[in-house]
Design an enzyme around this catalytic site. Sequence first.
Site, PDB file in Angstrom:
ATOM      1  N   ASP A   1       5.550   1.153  12.609  1.00 45.94           N
ATOM      2  CA  ASP A   1       5.983   0.066  13.490  1.00 45.94           C
ATOM      3  C   ASP A   1       7.237   0.514  14.234  1.00 45.94           C
ATOM      4  OD1 ASP A   1       4.021  -1.916  12.540  1.00 45.94           O
ATOM      5  OD2 ASP A   1       5.101  -1.699  10.660  1.00 45.94           O
TER       6      ASP A   1
ATOM      7  N   HIS B   1       0.857  -1.190   0.000  1.00 48.63           N
ATOM      8  CA  HIS B   1       0.000   0.000   0.000  1.00 48.63           C
ATOM      9  C   HIS B   1       0.890   1.237   0.000  1.00 48.63           C
ATOM     10  CE1 HIS B   1       1.214   0.096   4.132  1.00 48.63           C
ATOM     11  NE2 HIS B   1       0.569  -1.015   4.418  1.00 48.63           N
TER      12      HIS B   1
ATOM     13  N   HIS C   1       4.117   1.226   1.987  1.00 47.39           N
ATOM     14  CA  HIS C   1       5.234   0.504   1.364  1.00 47.39           C
ATOM     15  C   HIS C   1       5.812   1.307   0.200  1.00 47.39           C
ATOM     16  CE1 HIS C   1       2.806  -2.974   3.007  1.00 47.39           C
ATOM     17  NE2 HIS C   1       3.975  -3.162   3.572  1.00 47.39           N
TER      18      HIS C   1
HETATM   19  O1  PAF Z   1       6.670  -4.866   9.001  1.00 48.10           O
HETATM   20  C1  PAF Z   1       6.481  -5.952   8.394  1.00 48.10           C
HETATM   21  O2  PAF Z   1       5.775  -6.017   7.380  1.00 48.10           O
HETATM   22  C2  PAF Z   1       7.119  -7.217   8.921  1.00 48.10           C
HETATM   23  O3  PAF Z   1       7.127  -7.249  10.314  1.00 48.10           O
HETATM   24  C3  PAF Z   1       8.531  -7.456   8.371  1.00 48.10           C
HETATM   25  C4  PAF Z   1       9.502  -6.371   8.812  1.00 48.10           C
HETATM   26  C5  PAF Z   1       8.492  -7.517   6.844  1.00 48.10           C
HETATM   27  C6  PAF Z   1       9.075  -8.797   8.901  1.00 48.10           C
HETATM   28  O4  PAF Z   1       8.269  -9.865   8.491  1.00 48.10           O
END
Ligand code: PAF
Length: 285
Positions: free
Chosen positions: A152, A36, A39
């Site tokens: 995150d 999305h 990203h």
């Molecule tokens: O943030 C995420 O999408 C996941 O925790 C990651 C960093 C790709 C690890 O699987």
Amino acid sequence: MTAGVVETVAALRERLDRSRGAGISIGLVPTMGALHAGHTALIERARRECGCVVVTIFVNPLQFDREDDLRRYPRTLEADLDTCRSLDVDVVFAPRDDEMYPSPPACTVRVDRLADHLCGRHRPGHFEGVATVVLKLLQIAQPQRAYFGEKDAQQTAIIRRVVRDFNVPVDIVEVPIVREPDGLAISSRNVHLSRGERRVAVSLYRVLCEVQRHIAAGRTDAAEVRRQAAACLPADDGLRLEYLELVDPGNMQPVERITGPVRVAGALWVGATRLIDNLLCKPPG
Ligand code: PAF
């Protein structure tokens, strides 16, 4: 995209060895797919800063504490590949589970303290799974830079610590949260929200803004600030605030008195969907 999807560790290593041999810097964007705008921001930043951009798409079973969450996690590989193509990604690494974990791992990465609060307290084993898969991906791709979202923030703090403790030669880059026009943080889980749920989902962001406002006004008692901000949540049976905490932005430990910048982080259940968000807050002066 110059090279298509790579599914094995050996093929990825071979492809990246060629780039490295030619002196091209590698930027890694680890994802679980369902790409999305959040990203996109990571990939665009990597594109600007690195000669070869690798996006990994792997729904890591090790980091799911609930079977239903893993089952429900959106899987949209074809659309994700189109997104990567449109963003000029060089390599997509999309391994199968048995490529990443040929057998159940005997070694995992457990991070003390940093994982004790916020999501770590409510999702047992989650950050152990994240730290383990990210360390594996860093070892496999050996990038100069790796990109993670500020949404995150606890995850990024943990990954920074893993990199430090295991001497991994990579720069961890944190990219700011991308929000919908009303403030809702963009997340792969937003697709699960019904129209009614989507309307109230923004309450989490509003509560965080309320905390930010109190802190900017000079309030210093963290418990009191949390209590007053949480009271702003609308009375709705479908909403449940899992946590609302004020932590030190570096070590992710709860603060009682606000004397410097703090991160306020929250998790809100909206029906069966769990959303997280956070904001950096600064006291006046
Ligand atoms: O943030 C995420 O999408 C996941 O925790 C990651 C960093 C790709 C690890 O699987």
